[in-house]
Design a protein around this motif. Sequence first.
Motif, PDB file in Angstrom:
ATOM      1  N   MET A  92       0.846  -1.204   0.000  1.00  0.00           N
ATOM      2  CA  MET A  92       0.000   0.000   0.000  1.00  0.00           C
ATOM      3  C   MET A  92       0.875   1.246   0.000  1.00  0.00           C
ATOM      4  N   GLN A  93       1.857   1.242   0.884  1.00  0.00           N
ATOM      5  CA  GLN A  93       2.708   2.415   1.058  1.00  0.00           C
ATOM      6  C   GLN A  93       3.543   2.676  -0.202  1.00  0.00           C
ATOM      7  N   LEU A  94       4.142   1.622  -0.736  1.00  0.00           N
ATOM      8  CA  LEU A  94       5.058   1.817  -1.861  1.00  0.00           C
ATOM      9  C   LEU A  94       4.325   2.182  -3.138  1.00  0.00           C
ATOM     10  N   SER A  95       3.144   1.587  -3.353  1.00  0.00           N
ATOM     11  CA  SER A  95       2.446   1.959  -4.582  1.00  0.00           C
ATOM     12  C   SER A  95       1.989   3.411  -4.473  1.00  0.00           C
ATOM     13  N   HIS A  96       1.687   3.850  -3.256  1.00  0.00           N
ATOM     14  CA  HIS A  96       1.269   5.238  -3.051  1.00  0.00           C
ATOM     15  C   HIS A  96       2.414   6.211  -3.346  1.00  0.00           C
ATOM     16  N   TYR A  97       3.606   5.923  -2.805  1.00  0.00           N
ATOM     17  CA  TYR A  97       4.701   6.888  -2.937  1.00  0.00           C
ATOM     18  C   TYR A  97       5.557   6.680  -4.182  1.00  0.00           C
ATOM     19  N   ALA A  98       5.645   5.455  -4.676  1.00  0.00           N
ATOM     20  CA  ALA A  98       6.463   5.232  -5.876  1.00  0.00           C
ATOM     21  C   ALA A  98       5.602   5.374  -7.131  1.00  0.00           C
ATOM     22  N   LEU A  99       4.310   5.577  -6.940  1.00  0.00           N
ATOM     23  CA  LEU A  99       3.374   5.752  -8.057  1.00  0.00           C
ATOM     24  C   LEU A  99       3.494   4.622  -9.059  1.00  0.00           C
TER      25      LEU A  99
END
Lengths: 394, 415
Positions: B366-373
């Motif tokens: 969740m976190q990485l897809s949010h910040y790494a787009l």
Amino acid sequence: MLDVVVIGGGMSGLTAAIHLAGAGLKTAIISRGDPVCCLSTGCIDVLDLGGRPMDGYGALPEGHPYRLVGKRGIEDGLRMLKDIMASSPIPYTGTIRANREILTPIGTFKTTCLVPRTMEASQGCRDEYLHVISFAGLKDFYPSYITSRLPDTGFSLFDAGCSSTLALAARFEEQGFLDEFCSWLSSIEIPPGRVAIPAVLGLKNPVAVMEEISSRIGRTLFEIPTLPPSLPGMRLFRTLKTAFQERGGEVYWGNPISSVEIRGATVEAVTLAASGRPTRVQGRAFILATGSFVSGGLYATRESVREPVFNLAVRVPGARKDWFLHDFFMPGHPIEGAGIEVDASFRPAGSSLENLFVCGSILANSEIMKNRCGHGMALATGLKAARQCERMLV
Amino acid sequence: MTFEHCTRCTICVENCPVYKVEPRFPGPKQAGPDAQRFRLDPEKSVDEWVKYCCQCRRCQVSCPYGVDVADIILKAQLKYGREHLSPLAAHLFANAYHFNKLGSTLAPLANRASDWPLTKSVLGLFGVSRELDLPEFRFVNLERGRRRMGRGRKVVFFTGCHLAFNRPDIGRKVRDLLASTGCRVVMPAQTCCGLPALGNGDLDIARKFALKNAAMLTRYIDKGFDVVYACTSCGLTLMHDYPGILDVPGGRKIAENTYNVYAYLFPLLQAEAEGGPLGTLELSLAYHIPCHLRALGIGYPAARIFEMIEGLTCSILDDNCCGLAGTYGFKKRNQETSRRLGLIAAQAVRDTGADTVVADCGACRMQLSHYALMPALDPAEIITQAMANTPKRSRAGSGIAQKILQTIQMKRRSA
């Protein structure tokens, strides 16, 4: 089943593991905790008995690990490290042909051989005016140690809103902060000369950060290694670890070895204690690179010194009363010579084990503090042990 | 090893993600062994800052002397939680399982409601961060649908809440993979592993959850079943905390019979591949290693399976905590810490130039897809897709992963 299991993820273990994984062998590192390399200055000391590194070679005793590796082997180790670092964001400077001096945080100079590019301009910094930059509230770095020891120096403080080297390093990786810092630095009056800064210029791309600052203020800039936590040590460790993983290597973090399985003259497997079920790691060959006393590779009791993983015979300098010296950090302390003796193939001397090799600071007769040969010896013996291991397997 | 074995070397501090971005946290050395010397059981805790620790356990893994740094801090957090009133968010997250279950039952409504400004303001009042969207609920969760499959080795699949209620599609892929390699998989009724409650300072609730699971798991283990987990945080709780701090009956037995699903699948898939490739997938992955996988000390088993896939390249990233740390980053007080750590981890992902990021942990994804787009996938999605691309196996790849991968491949072709 793995080809090689390297026990210990410090400088020597990583060097051995990178070489073996690079040779196409299935290699794993077992590391109980991070190595002391993370606490080091990141500089590679090779040998300092006066003059150039190899000037002291002849003065080393017969049994010193360097003598077993040979001058060519020492050079190979350094070349391997420089090659790895050259393809990372933190290239290393220096050659085996010369030692160099770098400024320490207490204003003294330390002799070493290879340094990260960020410390390159530390060499010769006492020949001109030096301006030290530090940060308000930064613990364990006091510019006045330097300015009180060295004549032509001054310092300024920047308030970065954080007070640890790690927090500063994280901030230097943000462009906004870097801009703010650079405009502050351009605005203060600094007499002509070099600028020095504690080693906080980011974890990943310190050279790029340094070059940007340097070009924006039009000055030569360099980093001063700090007390632990040490960014340069972390960068070195992480770069080597990544190099190993890129070659397909596997790392088992955090758990100590609880038992080893030996059949005849062969080590077959080691077992890692873990919460729950222990992990058994099988290999065709094993490399012991568990370090010296600080890392737990050697363990001293009142009566003797033990090697806890394989219970190998440890060379100790006479009876216990003979290794007592008042000043532990005195170069030439007899306990510095304790360790595992190896034969020419870097197998433990006097042991019947055929697929076990030993490298790094666990080796006997190394006297690292006296000879100032820490990381250099780790590289040289790590590579040598790996080559011997490769010869046996391939 | 106890706090007395600490040599103050600061290697744990070097590895602490929170310390480098949150000035109010003094770092694991001070919060752990240093402060422990002053903590006396009968005295009320005053170290409020101990709650800034996100329990990634990197300090404990990195300690060369084997000091249980993270456990010392966890105990201090629990003691603090016991002696002080916790904020509402902590109660909410400790009981995340019940909200998940409710949300899943009311899925269409709950998902819409979580987007309403009113809901967001109310959650905000409770101390819930609005930085990240809450995960979407699925009505057809893992408690519905097929819960037994295949024949052969007997395996209990401990799914964890995230797969059960938010990503049942991944859960089913894991189930199918196990079944296809000769396992008889069952997914019995189960509850939260207890970690969110531990992380929010509530030992009693954690223990309540753990006791329920332990009774179920030991019953199966006694019948000859192995336990597998896919969520590495549930896994660490089963392996480390059930026999440890939660001290549930049968805890040791559970820890001894529980396996990471990819470590379990590796030899089975290896046998199936018969020395050849397991499948094909033209893709470059950034494999973000969840902190708790690292802490398990079992290596990175999914990476070993990726090596059997033709066309797949994989960069291992194990130096960063994603910053979400389960429910930690969903709390307002940790929002900024979580955001900064998320950006650091996401930058590392982007620096690899990979097509997509993979992680074993739902929170990391969740976190990485949010910040790494970019899309974040579970190893099971990669493995299933690669196997589906092999002609001799007719199993169809499906779902979200397939769509994402197809988009990536179309982009590659047009580039």
